[in-house]
Design a protein around this motif. Sequence first.
Motif, mmCIF file in Angstrom:
data_model
loop_
_atom_site.group_PDB
_atom_site.id
_atom_site.type_symbol
_atom_site.label_atom_id
_atom_site.label_comp_id
_atom_site.label_asym_id
_atom_site.label_seq_id
_atom_site.Cartn_x
_atom_site.Cartn_y
_atom_site.Cartn_z
ATOM 1 N N LEU A 53 -18.814 43.386 -1.558
ATOM 2 C CA LEU A 53 -19.332 44.195 -2.660
ATOM 3 C C LEU A 53 -19.294 43.418 -3.970
ATOM 4 C CD1 LEU A 53 -17.706 47.646 -1.826
ATOM 5 C CD2 LEU A 53 -20.138 47.087 -1.722
ATOM 6 N N TRP A 54 -18.244 42.640 -4.170
ATOM 7 C CA TRP A 54 -18.151 41.823 -5.386
ATOM 8 C C TRP A 54 -19.308 40.836 -5.451
ATOM 9 C CZ3 TRP A 54 -17.207 36.490 -6.076
ATOM 10 C CH2 TRP A 54 -16.938 36.099 -7.397
ATOM 11 N N HIS A 55 -19.623 40.197 -4.334
ATOM 12 C CA HIS A 55 -20.752 39.257 -4.290
ATOM 13 C C HIS A 55 -22.078 39.950 -4.608
ATOM 14 C CE1 HIS A 55 -19.049 35.433 -2.993
ATOM 15 N NE2 HIS A 55 -18.267 36.082 -2.127
ATOM 16 N N VAL A 56 -22.198 41.215 -4.217
ATOM 17 C CA VAL A 56 -23.432 41.961 -4.467
ATOM 18 C C VAL A 56 -23.508 42.446 -5.916
ATOM 19 C CG1 VAL A 56 -24.723 44.047 -3.877
ATOM 20 C CG2 VAL A 56 -23.685 42.676 -2.061
ATOM 21 N N LEU A 57 -22.397 42.943 -6.430
ATOM 22 C CA LEU A 57 -22.404 43.621 -7.730
ATOM 23 C C LEU A 57 -22.227 42.682 -8.923
ATOM 24 C CD1 LEU A 57 -20.207 46.708 -6.782
ATOM 25 C CD2 LEU A 57 -22.698 46.666 -7.057
ATOM 26 N N SER A 69 -31.390 43.173 5.914
ATOM 27 C CA SER A 69 -29.963 43.306 6.227
ATOM 28 C C SER A 69 -29.745 44.181 7.451
ATOM 29 C CB SER A 69 -29.229 43.902 5.025
ATOM 30 O OG SER A 69 -29.397 43.104 3.883
ATOM 31 N N ARG A 70 -30.443 45.325 7.511
ATOM 32 C CA ARG A 70 -30.239 46.258 8.617
ATOM 33 C C ARG A 70 -30.694 45.652 9.950
ATOM 34 N NH1 ARG A 70 -32.967 50.226 6.736
ATOM 35 N NH2 ARG A 70 -34.701 50.406 8.161
ATOM 36 N N ILE A 71 -31.868 45.013 9.940
ATOM 37 C CA ILE A 71 -32.397 44.419 11.167
ATOM 38 C C ILE A 71 -31.508 43.280 11.635
ATOM 39 C CG2 ILE A 71 -34.332 43.127 12.133
ATOM 40 C CD1 ILE A 71 -34.919 46.077 11.786
ATOM 41 N N ALA A 72 -31.020 42.479 10.679
ATOM 42 C CA ALA A 72 -30.159 41.342 11.038
ATOM 43 C C ALA A 72 -28.900 41.815 11.738
ATOM 44 C CB ALA A 72 -29.819 40.541 9.789
ATOM 45 N N ARG A 73 -28.313 42.912 11.255
ATOM 46 C CA ARG A 73 -27.103 43.427 11.891
ATOM 47 C C ARG A 73 -27.393 43.965 13.286
ATOM 48 N NH1 ARG A 73 -25.974 44.965 6.752
ATOM 49 N NH2 ARG A 73 -26.948 46.989 7.020
ATOM 50 N N GLU A 74 -28.524 44.659 13.418
ATOM 51 C CA GLU A 74 -28.865 45.225 14.729
ATOM 52 C C GLU A 74 -29.140 44.128 15.751
ATOM 53 O OE1 GLU A 74 -32.056 47.944 14.189
ATOM 54 O OE2 GLU A 74 -30.870 49.417 13.073
ATOM 55 N N LYS A 90 -21.726 51.714 2.281
ATOM 56 C CA LYS A 90 -22.927 52.275 2.896
ATOM 57 C C LYS A 90 -24.149 52.019 2.024
ATOM 58 C CE LYS A 90 -20.256 55.973 5.090
ATOM 59 N NZ LYS A 90 -19.930 57.422 5.063
ATOM 60 N N ARG A 91 -23.974 52.134 0.700
ATOM 61 C CA ARG A 91 -25.098 51.989 -0.219
ATOM 62 C C ARG A 91 -25.594 50.550 -0.312
ATOM 63 N NH1 ARG A 91 -23.411 53.594 -5.966
ATOM 64 N NH2 ARG A 91 -22.972 55.543 -4.855
ATOM 65 N N HIS A 92 -24.677 49.596 -0.398
ATOM 66 C CA HIS A 92 -25.067 48.212 -0.660
ATOM 67 C C HIS A 92 -25.042 47.314 0.576
ATOM 68 C CE1 HIS A 92 -25.124 48.920 -4.972
ATOM 69 N NE2 HIS A 92 -23.929 49.438 -4.903
ATOM 70 N N LEU A 93 -24.166 47.624 1.530
ATOM 71 C CA LEU A 93 -24.027 46.766 2.708
ATOM 72 C C LEU A 93 -24.573 47.413 3.968
ATOM 73 C CD1 LEU A 93 -20.336 45.572 2.084
ATOM 74 C CD2 LEU A 93 -22.459 44.509 1.293
ATOM 75 N N HIS A 94 -24.941 48.711 3.873
ATOM 76 C CA HIS A 94 -25.447 49.456 5.026
ATOM 77 C C HIS A 94 -24.439 49.429 6.177
ATOM 78 C CE1 HIS A 94 -29.093 49.187 2.678
ATOM 79 N NE2 HIS A 94 -29.033 47.879 2.753
ATOM 80 N N SER A 133 -23.516 54.108 -12.917
ATOM 81 C CA SER A 133 -22.616 55.240 -13.163
ATOM 82 C C SER A 133 -23.169 56.565 -12.661
ATOM 83 C CB SER A 133 -22.303 55.344 -14.657
ATOM 84 O OG SER A 133 -23.495 55.547 -15.406
ATOM 85 N N GLY A 134 -24.494 56.737 -12.663
ATOM 86 C CA GLY A 134 -25.072 58.019 -12.299
ATOM 87 C C GLY A 134 -25.619 58.110 -10.894
ATOM 88 N N LEU A 135 -25.397 57.096 -10.062
ATOM 89 C CA LEU A 135 -26.013 57.084 -8.725
ATOM 90 C C LEU A 135 -25.192 57.785 -7.663
ATOM 91 C CD1 LEU A 135 -27.662 53.556 -8.332
ATOM 92 C CD2 LEU A 135 -28.714 55.742 -8.913
ATOM 93 N N GLY A 136 -23.957 58.135 -7.978
ATOM 94 C CA GLY A 136 -23.116 58.767 -6.970
ATOM 95 C C GLY A 136 -21.686 58.312 -7.131
ATOM 96 N N GLY A 137 -20.901 58.454 -6.062
ATOM 97 C CA GLY A 137 -19.508 58.040 -6.116
ATOM 98 C C GLY A 137 -19.360 56.535 -6.096
ATOM 99 N N HIS A 138 -18.138 56.074 -6.370
ATOM 100 C CA HIS A 138 -17.883 54.631 -6.440
ATOM 101 C C HIS A 138 -16.711 54.227 -5.558
ATOM 102 C CE1 HIS A 138 -20.727 54.506 -9.774
ATOM 103 N NE2 HIS A 138 -20.142 55.602 -10.209
ATOM 104 N N GLY A 139 -16.392 55.087 -4.565
ATOM 105 C CA GLY A 139 -15.385 54.726 -3.580
ATOM 106 C C GLY A 139 -15.904 53.626 -2.671
ATOM 107 N N MET A 140 -14.990 52.923 -2.020
ATOM 108 C CA MET A 140 -15.402 51.774 -1.208
ATOM 109 C C MET A 140 -16.325 52.162 -0.064
ATOM 110 S SD MET A 140 -13.240 49.105 1.091
ATOM 111 C CE MET A 140 -13.492 50.178 2.513
#
Length: 502
Positions: A383-387, A147-152, A338-342, A326-333
């Motif tokens: 995010l919906w598609h990922v989660l 994902s990261r390389i594709a965006r770059e 950053k966590r799932h879509l970089h 639930s325990g990985l951190g915050g759940h704000g957009m």
Amino acid sequence: SDKDLMQLVSETVTLYDSMKDREIGPDVVREKFGVTPDKVVEVQALAGDSVDNIPGVPGIGVKTGALLINEYGSLEELLARAGEIKQPKRRQNLIEFAGQARLSHRLVVLDRHVPVETGLEQFAVRKPDPEKLIGFLKALEFNSLTSRIARELGVNTSPVKALEVETDGWTKPEPAGSGDEDKRESTDIAAIPVDPDAYETVTRQDDLSRWIDEAFAAGVVSVDTETDSLDAMKARLVGISLATAPGRACYIPLQHRASDGLALDGPAIEQIPIDDALEKLKPLLEAPGVLKIAQNMKYDHHIFRRNGIDVGPFDDTMLLSYALDSGLGGHGMDELSKRHLHHAPIPFKQIAGTGKSAKTFDLVPVPDATRYAGEDADVTLRLWHVLKPRLAREQRASVYETLERPLVTVLAQMEAEGILVDRAGLARLSGDFALAAEALEKKAHELAGEKFNPGSPKQLGEVLFGKMGLDGGRKTATGAWSTDSKVLEDLARNGVELAQTV
């Protein structure tokens, strides 16, 4: 930089440290090991390396090893004269573990005579071939890196097929089923570039009708409201953003203002009258055959309800994340993006300002509002598609479907209508709960054999996995034992009475 390669450094060979972006020459090696590069292996043979299973000599580290090699010149000379060492324990270990030191020396010395069939020019840095690189990363299932390389590189990964990679001594396991397909789909979605400048501003009713038709055809639409306050009971609806596919989003300005005042002579802002827009959107937002996606739907539910719309059915990416991680951190957009879509979304303060210069969203220029609000809807849909596919795969569907999501409307109705509080009854319950909690805490102390605070994750972890030595413990990034609900539930199912009590 790999310290094992420092033995190759010389006046004509340097080592590049990519982490610190520096070249490592003889002086740096001498600073690290206390000897010249050609003596590094002698020190390593004495100090050993548990990571690489190099035994070394007990009781000798890099600093002591360097002192000994500088004094005696070489490992062999040191071992031959080990009887001269004044420190009794060090002398004994050098004599007793001489064979181990020689073995360590053979293990750390790099073979400099491996035939190199590729010409030196082939090792020069070249621009990557996007299709080959993405195909290779897909074959190895390096999803985040893909994902990261594709965006770059600005590449859409969807049409790129995984390359056939030959492996020696390993056979790729058969796919586990739909879960693998879900992961690949998530990677592809995350790799589609986020382009806020591509979002459409909808200011004509026929354009709004076109977006509504597109949402009905898709069967899924991401929705986000923009308002002038965080207080959902008082906030005024300023605009609505929609997304029908990753990268496909729009913003519908409704009540933007040119300035904070009457501004009778100011420029008019082109936007659809709010009543007309909501009349068109209401059938879509209430349609049972179209799933609405939002981040923190409870807020949007309040806004729509106050404007005569009962939005549903819906999914909430914030609650999806909470049910899964639930325990990985915050759940704000922003954090989820950053966590799932970089991808780091546009900060609100970038368009609305901060401090004394901060303005409410209705005063944000419509082009800026479109970039910000459109991105919110776009990222939420991604995010919906990922989660969402993870719910069934990770056996969290029941928690989300029967508990978390239904509570959105319940809590929203409670907040809107208010509740009657029996203060005397609550006081009695509080006393009962306090007594029950005290009894349970006392029982926990008896089971642990010591007093501790069951409400402290750190103390509880030390008792369960430190003192009691139970299996199943894992440490967090801070080094403390994890005692989240899943850990405690697993221990309780295995009959650990302390976990059942807590």
